[in-house]
Design an enzyme around this catalytic site. Structure first.
Site, PDB file in Angstrom:
ATOM      1  N   ASP A   1      -6.814 -14.665   1.531  1.00 12.86           N
ATOM      2  CA  ASP A   1      -5.878 -15.441   2.288  1.00 12.86           C
ATOM      3  C   ASP A   1      -6.360 -16.011   3.512  1.00 12.86           C
ATOM      4  O   ASP A   1      -5.993 -15.958   4.546  1.00 12.86           O
ATOM      5  CB  ASP A   1      -4.846 -14.190   2.508  1.00 12.86           C
ATOM      6  CG  ASP A   1      -3.700 -14.932   3.822  1.00 12.86           C
ATOM      7  OD1 ASP A   1      -3.221 -16.007   3.451  1.00 12.86           O
ATOM      8  OD2 ASP A   1      -3.179 -14.282   4.531  1.00 12.86           O
TER       9      ASP A   1
ATOM     10  N   GLU B   1     -10.253  -4.918   0.848  1.00 10.91           N
ATOM     11  CA  GLU B   1      -9.299  -4.931  -0.110  1.00 10.91           C
ATOM     12  C   GLU B   1      -9.654  -5.042  -1.722  1.00 10.91           C
ATOM     13  O   GLU B   1      -9.086  -5.757  -2.273  1.00 10.91           O
ATOM     14  CB  GLU B   1      -7.955  -5.583   0.309  1.00 10.91           C
ATOM     15  CG  GLU B   1      -7.288  -5.110   1.575  1.00 10.91           C
ATOM     16  CD  GLU B   1      -5.992  -5.805   1.896  1.00 10.91           C
ATOM     17  OE1 GLU B   1      -5.746  -6.800   1.304  1.00 10.91           O
ATOM     18  OE2 GLU B   1      -5.344  -5.401   2.904  1.00 10.91           O
TER      19      GLU B   1
ATOM     20  N   TYR C   1       0.989  -2.908   5.998  1.00  8.61           N
ATOM     21  CA  TYR C   1       2.022  -3.727   6.608  1.00  8.61           C
ATOM     22  C   TYR C   1       3.312  -3.342   6.313  1.00  8.61           C
ATOM     23  O   TYR C   1       4.192  -3.921   5.822  1.00  8.61           O
ATOM     24  CB  TYR C   1       1.832  -4.996   5.942  1.00  8.61           C
ATOM     25  CG  TYR C   1       0.527  -5.763   6.332  1.00  8.61           C
ATOM     26  CD1 TYR C   1       0.675  -6.604   7.332  1.00  8.61           C
ATOM     27  CD2 TYR C   1      -0.902  -5.526   5.757  1.00  8.61           C
ATOM     28  CE1 TYR C   1      -0.602  -7.167   7.804  1.00  8.61           C
ATOM     29  CE2 TYR C   1      -1.934  -6.241   6.101  1.00  8.61           C
ATOM     30  CZ  TYR C   1      -1.674  -7.126   7.418  1.00  8.61           C
ATOM     31  OH  TYR C   1      -2.836  -7.581   7.551  1.00  8.61           O
TER      32      TYR C   1
ATOM     33  N   GLU D   1      -6.010  -3.088   9.624  1.00  6.27           N
ATOM     34  CA  GLU D   1      -5.204  -4.129   9.666  1.00  6.27           C
ATOM     35  C   GLU D   1      -3.685  -3.655   9.952  1.00  6.27           C
ATOM     36  O   GLU D   1      -3.503  -2.881   9.285  1.00  6.27           O
ATOM     37  CB  GLU D   1      -5.114  -4.958   8.342  1.00  6.27           C
ATOM     38  CG  GLU D   1      -6.374  -5.978   8.391  1.00  6.27           C
ATOM     39  CD  GLU D   1      -6.362  -6.902   6.947  1.00  6.27           C
ATOM     40  OE1 GLU D   1      -5.223  -7.295   6.636  1.00  6.27           O
ATOM     41  OE2 GLU D   1      -7.390  -7.175   6.701  1.00  6.27           O
TER      42      GLU D   1
HETATM   43  C1  GCB Z   1      -4.503  -8.443   4.284  1.00  5.46           C
HETATM   44  C2  GCB Z   1      -5.543  -9.149   4.062  1.00  5.46           C
HETATM   45  C3  GCB Z   1      -5.880 -10.492   4.981  1.00  5.46           C
HETATM   46  C4  GCB Z   1      -4.230 -11.207   5.049  1.00  5.46           C
HETATM   47  C5  GCB Z   1      -3.302 -10.388   5.288  1.00  5.46           C
HETATM   48  C6  GCB Z   1      -2.052 -10.906   5.471  1.00  5.46           C
HETATM   49  O1  GCB Z   1      -4.233  -7.299   3.679  1.00  5.46           O
HETATM   50  O2  GCB Z   1      -6.757  -8.216   4.221  1.00  5.46           O
HETATM   51  O3  GCB Z   1      -6.948 -11.075   4.399  1.00  5.46           O
HETATM   52  O4  GCB Z   1      -4.649 -12.444   5.654  1.00  5.46           O
HETATM   53  O5  GCB Z   1      -3.191  -9.061   4.599  1.00  5.46           O
HETATM   54  O6  GCB Z   1      -1.538 -11.527   6.548  1.00  5.46           O
HETATM   55  O7  GCB Z   1      -1.473 -10.937   4.284  1.00  5.46           O
END
Ligand code: GCB
Length: 636
Positions: free
Chosen positions: A192, A436, A489, A525
């Protein structure tokens, strides 16, 4: 400046992948010293993209044989586009071409992703993989006669990603001719961020004597109140030499000295390298001066190199991450090398700005998500005490076919290049071999085990990890890491909009991982998108209020667990950054707490309060006020 490869519409060129696994020689940062000069080739390069049908015209017509302008039109290009040709004509100082005891080296800081280099039309160098430097001794090509001071450097770069490159990618042909023109294809990537291509860091020429210091490896320890500096030096170009080693403190006072290719220097009462906000004098650096005197067929030569050295230790227990024996809590960010206009092109003002913002935030750490950053970034971390988790470009390992032996060999070579380049930075406290990966797969388990074991063998002095988002019960790589780095997330990709679920889900996440593995955990993250200036109460997704509320919910649980076994939190992300277009992205990824132009969103102020509070709780034993820390506003 930086653009993406135009891969659609043409077959790929001759991909001459084939790098040897065993790395030859060192990769010391090219510093100026009394025995070494450097000449940066920043600025405009002549540039041509090969738009021919098979993308091979450049090779068929041998564009590297003559100046590019003679084989067709060129553009001025400060940076790059896709499968392309760069050229630069350079005038060398006369001494470089006439003095046969001088060695001239061409060094490319980063060319994404595969590069072939010609000097005066002679095939000189090939390298696979972006984000890492490569170099060649070109003395034989430049020391050939009185007219040799003019040099033509041609670099062909292809940024096509294949299942065995790192990061991997696939090429998808769209064969449905009712919807696509004949031969149409696209590059698929599985990460991403924008796949900016070309020359992203400086190309430069530097000199050494023909007998020279090829590599230095330093590890440090602490014994009672003495610092220990272990050094190992490799010399090339002569077997008859002497080495003198001197360690100087920050005031240039000699504190220890030695001789020979390896040894241990003892520094009584050593000042340790401490992270930012952990000590009133963080980031203390000594200088290791190495002087070589060698006999060569042309007579005696001497070489001189100075390496900054921070004395510190790193250890991991079942529930703690220790720096100099004290528990360290990572309160920091994930970054990208990314900005308007310059893409991933290196830029000093941007770097200074980012470090001002990090210090303003009270951030003491970042991860080089998802590739090794420029060496100048790491030098700043050494100087400011910003702790680094150094990640290789092992991102987007999403498909089962990416876990094969060829990819693994390549991945291990990349780790060799990362460790070779970065091993001497005190700021780096851990290596990350991947972000990941599909670590629930059996094949990924073996792959990660090997990549981690290889990295540990390359550098036994640092812990190794990879960053996971797999379920704790399914993850096949987790048994091999020293520290669990877990991404989640909640209330963004899962149960979106349901902030009330975060505390429960995050608690379950931490408890499950810890119960299973008994290893310290970093929340590597978490975050939410916010489009600056979007406001809504009650908070709705994409507003600044929602981003703040989501962070606050995470912080409740992090506060409960950080006194136990959670050893860090790294927000996703420091700043908004460019990505591929998708219905999930609005002009890039907006999870930054700063915008892409480095202006603060509300979340930046929230994070600042939090990081300074944590710093004040965990500091040893000094008290540092926010106001003392930055004389200038970081928003300058
Ligand atoms: C993740 C990735 C990262 C993405 C992020 C997102 O898990 O490691 O590269 O940019 O989520 O914002 O979706």
């Amino acid at each position: 400046m930086a653009r993406r490869t135009a891969v659609a519409w043409a077959a790929l060129g001759p991909l001459l992948w084939g790098c040897a696994l065993a790395l030859q020689g060192g990769m010391l940062y090219p510093r100026e010293t009394p025995s070494r000069e450097r000449k940066e080739l920043d600025g405009l390069w002549c540039f041509r993209a090969d738009f021919s049908h098979n993308r091979r015209r450049g090779f068929e017509e041998q564009w590297y044989r003559r100046p590019l302008r003679e084989s067709g039109p060129t553009l001025d290009m400060p940076d790059f586009v896709g499968w392309v040709w760069y050229e630069r004509e350079v005038i060398l100082p006369e001494r470089w071409t006439q003095d046969l005891s001088t060695r001239v080296v061409l060094r490319i800081g980063s060319a994404h992703a595969y590069a072939i280099v010609w000097v005066n039309g002679v095939d000189t160098l090939e390298h696979e993989g972006g984000y890492l430097p490569f170099e060649a001794d070109i003395s034989n090509l430049v020391q050939v006669g009185p007219l040799s001071s003019q040099l033509r450097i041609t670099i062909a770069i292809n940024n096509t990603l294949t299942p065995t490159t790192l990061p991997p990618g696939t090429i998808q042909y769209k064969n449905d001719t009712s919807n696509y023109p004949k031969g149409y294809f696209v590059q698929n990537i599985y990460f991403d961020f924008f796949n900016y291509a070309g020359l992203q860091r400086s190309v430069l020429l530097y000199t050494t004597p023909t007998a020279y210091i090829d590599d230095i490896t330093v590890t440090t320890g602490v014994e009672h109140d003495s610092g220990l500096v272990n050094y190992q030096i490799s010399v090339k170009g002569s077997n008859l030499f002497e080495l003198e080693v001197r360690l100087l403190d920050a005031e240039n006072k000699l504190v220890a000295n030695g001789t020979g290719t390896q040894g241990q220097l003892k520094v009584p009462g050593a000042r340790l390298w401490w992270p930012y906000l952990m000590h009133k004098r963080p980031a203390y650096l000594y200088s290791l001066e190495v002087r070589l005197t060698a006999q060569t067929s042309l007579g005696p030569v001497s070489d001189f190199y100075t390496l900054p050295v921070g004395i510190r230790t790193v250890n991991v227990t079942k529930s703690q991450f220790l720096i100099n024996g004290k528990p360290f809590y990572f309160h920091g960010v994930n970054k990208h090398e990314d900005a308007d206009i310059r893409g991933k092109g290196f830029d000093w003002p941007l770097l200074v700005k980012d470090f001002n913002l990090l210090r303003w935030l009270g951030a003491n750490a970042f991860r080089t998500s998802h590739y090794p950053y420029a060496e100048e970034v790491l030098q700043m971390c050494d100087r400011y005490g910003i702790v680094v988790i150094d990640e290789c470009p092992g991102v987007g390992l999403a498909l089962p076919q990416f876990f094969n032996n060829v990819s693994l060999q390549n991945h291990m070579r990349v780790m060799e290049e990362v460790v070779r380049r970065d091993k001497n930075h005190p700021a780096i406290v851990m290596w990350s071999v991947a972000n990941e990966p599909a670590s629930h797969l059996e094949s990924a388990g073996y792959y990660l085990k090997m990549a981690i074991a290889h990295t540990k063998a390359l550098d036994p002095s640092r812990p190794v990890t990879f960053v996971t988002r797999s379920n704790y019960a399914a993850d096949k790589g987790a048994p091999y890491v020293d520290v669990m780095c877990v991404n989640s997330y909640y209330s963004w990709y899962n149960d979106f909009g349901h902030l009330e679920l975060i505390q429960r889900q995050l608690t379950t996440q931490f408890e499950s991982w810890y119960k299973t593995y008994q290893k310290p955990i970093i929340q590597s993250e978490y975050g939410a998108e916010a489009i600056v200036g979007f406001h809504q109460d009650p908070p709705l997704m994409f507003t600044e209020e929602y981003q703040k509320s989501l962070l606050e919910q995470y912080h409740v649980v992090l506060d409960q667990k950080r006194r136990k076994y959670v050893v860090g939190e790294l927000i996703w992300n420091f700043a908004d950054f460019m990505t591929e277009q998708s219905p999930l992205r609005v002009l890039g990824n907006k999870k930054g707490v700063f915008t892409r132009q480095r202006q603060p969103k509300s979340a930046a102020f929230l994070l600042r309060e939090r990081y300074w509070k944590i710093a004040n709780e965990t500091r040893y034993p000094y008290s540092i006020a926010k106001s003392q820390c930055l004389e200038n506003s970081p928003f300058i």
